[in-house]
Scaffold this motif. Structure first.
Motif, PDB file in Angstrom:
ATOM      1  N   ARG A 144       9.974 -55.049 -28.231  1.00  0.00           N
ATOM      2  CA  ARG A 144      10.133 -54.865 -29.658  1.00  0.00           C
ATOM      3  C   ARG A 144       8.793 -55.154 -30.493  1.00  0.00           C
ATOM      4  O   ARG A 144       8.628 -55.014 -31.526  1.00  0.00           O
ATOM      5  N   THR A 145       7.678 -55.524 -29.598  1.00  0.00           N
ATOM      6  CA  THR A 145       6.418 -55.656 -29.927  1.00  0.00           C
ATOM      7  C   THR A 145       6.048 -54.155 -30.547  1.00  0.00           C
ATOM      8  O   THR A 145       5.617 -53.213 -29.783  1.00  0.00           O
ATOM      9  N   GLY A 146       5.807 -53.883 -31.932  1.00  0.00           N
ATOM     10  CA  GLY A 146       5.617 -52.476 -32.434  1.00  0.00           C
ATOM     11  C   GLY A 146       4.567 -52.513 -33.671  1.00  0.00           C
ATOM     12  O   GLY A 146       4.599 -53.309 -34.173  1.00  0.00           O
ATOM     13  N   SER A 147       4.091 -51.351 -33.552  1.00  0.00           N
ATOM     14  CA  SER A 147       3.399 -51.166 -34.995  1.00  0.00           C
ATOM     15  C   SER A 147       2.278 -51.995 -34.979  1.00  0.00           C
ATOM     16  O   SER A 147       1.290 -51.997 -34.357  1.00  0.00           O
ATOM     17  N   ALA A 148       2.109 -53.081 -36.145  1.00  0.00           N
ATOM     18  CA  ALA A 148       1.187 -53.794 -36.179  1.00  0.00           C
ATOM     19  C   ALA A 148       0.952 -54.769 -34.962  1.00  0.00           C
ATOM     20  O   ALA A 148      -0.111 -55.200 -34.444  1.00  0.00           O
ATOM     21  N   GLY A 149       2.256 -55.049 -34.268  1.00  0.00           N
ATOM     22  CA  GLY A 149       2.019 -55.833 -33.095  1.00  0.00           C
ATOM     23  C   GLY A 149       1.406 -55.202 -31.811  1.00  0.00           C
ATOM     24  O   GLY A 149       0.640 -55.858 -31.334  1.00  0.00           O
ATOM     25  N   GLU A 150       1.479 -53.898 -32.062  1.00  0.00           N
ATOM     26  CA  GLU A 150       0.423 -53.008 -30.807  1.00  0.00           C
ATOM     27  C   GLU A 150      -0.823 -53.040 -31.444  1.00  0.00           C
ATOM     28  O   GLU A 150      -1.611 -52.832 -30.299  1.00  0.00           O
ATOM     29  N   ALA A 151      -1.162 -52.937 -32.569  1.00  0.00           N
ATOM     30  CA  ALA A 151      -2.607 -52.964 -33.135  1.00  0.00           C
ATOM     31  C   ALA A 151      -3.134 -54.214 -32.462  1.00  0.00           C
ATOM     32  O   ALA A 151      -4.288 -54.372 -31.981  1.00  0.00           O
ATOM     33  N   VAL A 152      -2.442 -55.366 -32.839  1.00  0.00           N
ATOM     34  CA  VAL A 152      -3.118 -56.868 -32.183  1.00  0.00           C
ATOM     35  C   VAL A 152      -3.016 -56.709 -30.617  1.00  0.00           C
ATOM     36  O   VAL A 152      -4.182 -57.263 -30.273  1.00  0.00           O
ATOM     37  N   THR A 153      -2.025 -56.380 -29.958  1.00  0.00           N
ATOM     38  CA  THR A 153      -2.279 -56.002 -28.622  1.00  0.00           C
ATOM     39  C   THR A 153      -3.418 -55.104 -28.080  1.00  0.00           C
ATOM     40  O   THR A 153      -4.136 -55.674 -27.215  1.00  0.00           O
ATOM     41  N   ILE A 154      -3.583 -54.285 -28.896  1.00  0.00           N
ATOM     42  CA  ILE A 154      -4.842 -53.481 -28.333  1.00  0.00           C
ATOM     43  C   ILE A 154      -6.124 -54.158 -28.755  1.00  0.00           C
ATOM     44  O   ILE A 154      -7.033 -53.945 -27.905  1.00  0.00           O
TER      45      ILE A 154
END
Length: 335
Positions: free
Chosen positions: A240-250
């Motif tokens: 469920r980590t998506g969109s903005a969550g993926e930006a922070v992951t990156i």
């Protein structure tokens, strides 16, 4: 994952007024009223000019299908299903359409703060959970204020390393969680956007504050340097980590002494911008891919360094356990 969660990564554009549509061919929309035909053309032109995958789309087919779906539409509103269908054909899984009555959602939605939390785990390991956030500037500012205060209090208690939990970061604004995580990320470039024509916008941290190119994306108020600079970091992700969550992951990818744990992310690591149509509707259009600090462009789900699919049972958290076990082996947490 709601549409609101999935659209709201802000990029260099704010709100673009799209006023001039190209002239459709005589065959396009022959059954539509002139008003409906011009409106649908306006939306399709925007997609063709600015969508992320525009070079890969069969625009002749997409436009023909859209005008066919619009049928005998008399008003702009009657073309909305055709616009939604065309957005689905773009293949980015992140663009979204808001009719005029829902256009306010494209500006952030209601002011509800789901604040970050932080605490100290055994072995002096700090834990920071960054949930999704959406809303007005006031909402983002309050999220940052509470998150920075919680992280600073945990750091003062003595944190040799950090767990950054993004499993509930399902999308919304990316800059507020980056502002909370800034001191942990450390100063320097952390990622960026890139458009199909090669234009780049760089994300960086400066004094704990996130920047896009040379523009600060949050206030510096409340920034507290870490007691232990450049600590080891374990990043937790879920499907469920998506969109903005993926930006922070990156932003954490390529950071020294950093390892990720959990499940692959949702799969929309892309940047969106809102575009207002002539009747007040808004198309939030995916127009940029995201890159990590090494320059690698991410497309689709982001896989953690250590994938953990063991289901969590009551009172257990295998992903967190794996992360803390790794952190405990790092020199900063051994001393």
């Amino acid at each position: 994952m709601s549409s609101r969660h999935r659209w709201a990564i802000a990029i260099w554009a704010a709100v673009l007024l799209v006023g001039c549509a190209s002239t459709p061919s005589p065959q396009e929309g022959a059954r539509l009223s002139p008003e409906a035909r011009d409106y649908l053309t306006e939306a399709l032109d925007l997609m063709q000019q600015q969508s992320l995958h525009r070079a890969e789309v069969d625009w002749k087919a997409v436009r023909a299908q859209a005008f066919d779906r619009a049928g005998e539409a008399r008003t702009p509103a009657e073309t909305y299903p055709a616009i939604n269908g065309a957005l689905g054909a773009l293949g980015d899984h992140h663009s979204h359409f808001f009719p005029p009555a829902e256009a306010g959602e494209a500006d952030g939605g209601p002011d509800v703060v789901n604040a970050p939390t932080a605490r100290q785990l055994p072995n002096r390991i700090g834990y920071l959970a960054l949930p999704s956030v959406n809303g007005s500037d006031r909402t983002y500012a309050e999220y940052v204020r509470q998150g920075r205060a919680a992280a600073a209090a945990t750091d003062r208690a003595g944190a040799c390393g950090w767990v950054v939990d993004l499993r509930d970061e399902t999308g919304g604004g990316m800059w507020a969680p980056l502002a909370v995580a800034g001191p942990i990320l450390g100063d320097g470039p952390v990622g960026g956007f890139v458009t199909p024509d090669g234009k780049r916008a760089v994300w960086s941290i400066r004094g704990g504050v996130p920047y896009q190119d040379d523009s600060p994306q949050a206030s510096a108020e409340g920034v507290t340097p870490l007691t232990v600079p450049n600590p080891p970091v374990a990043v937790l992700t879920a499907r469920r980590t998506g969109s903005a969550g993926e930006a922070v992951t990156i932003a954490f990818i390529g950071r020294p002494v950093t390892r990720s744990f959990g499940q692959q992310t949702f799969g929309v690591p892309t940047g969106n911008a809102p575009h207002r149509l002539s009747d007040g509707a808004v198309i939030v259009l995916t127009g940029a891919a995201e890159t990590d600090r090494t320059g690698r462009v991410h497309d689709g789900p982001i896989h953690p360094d250590e994938e953990i699919d063991t289901p969590a049972r009551k009172g257990t958290d295998p992903t967190l356990d794996a992360a803390t076990a790794w952190l405990s082996t790092q020199p900063a947490c051994k001393s």
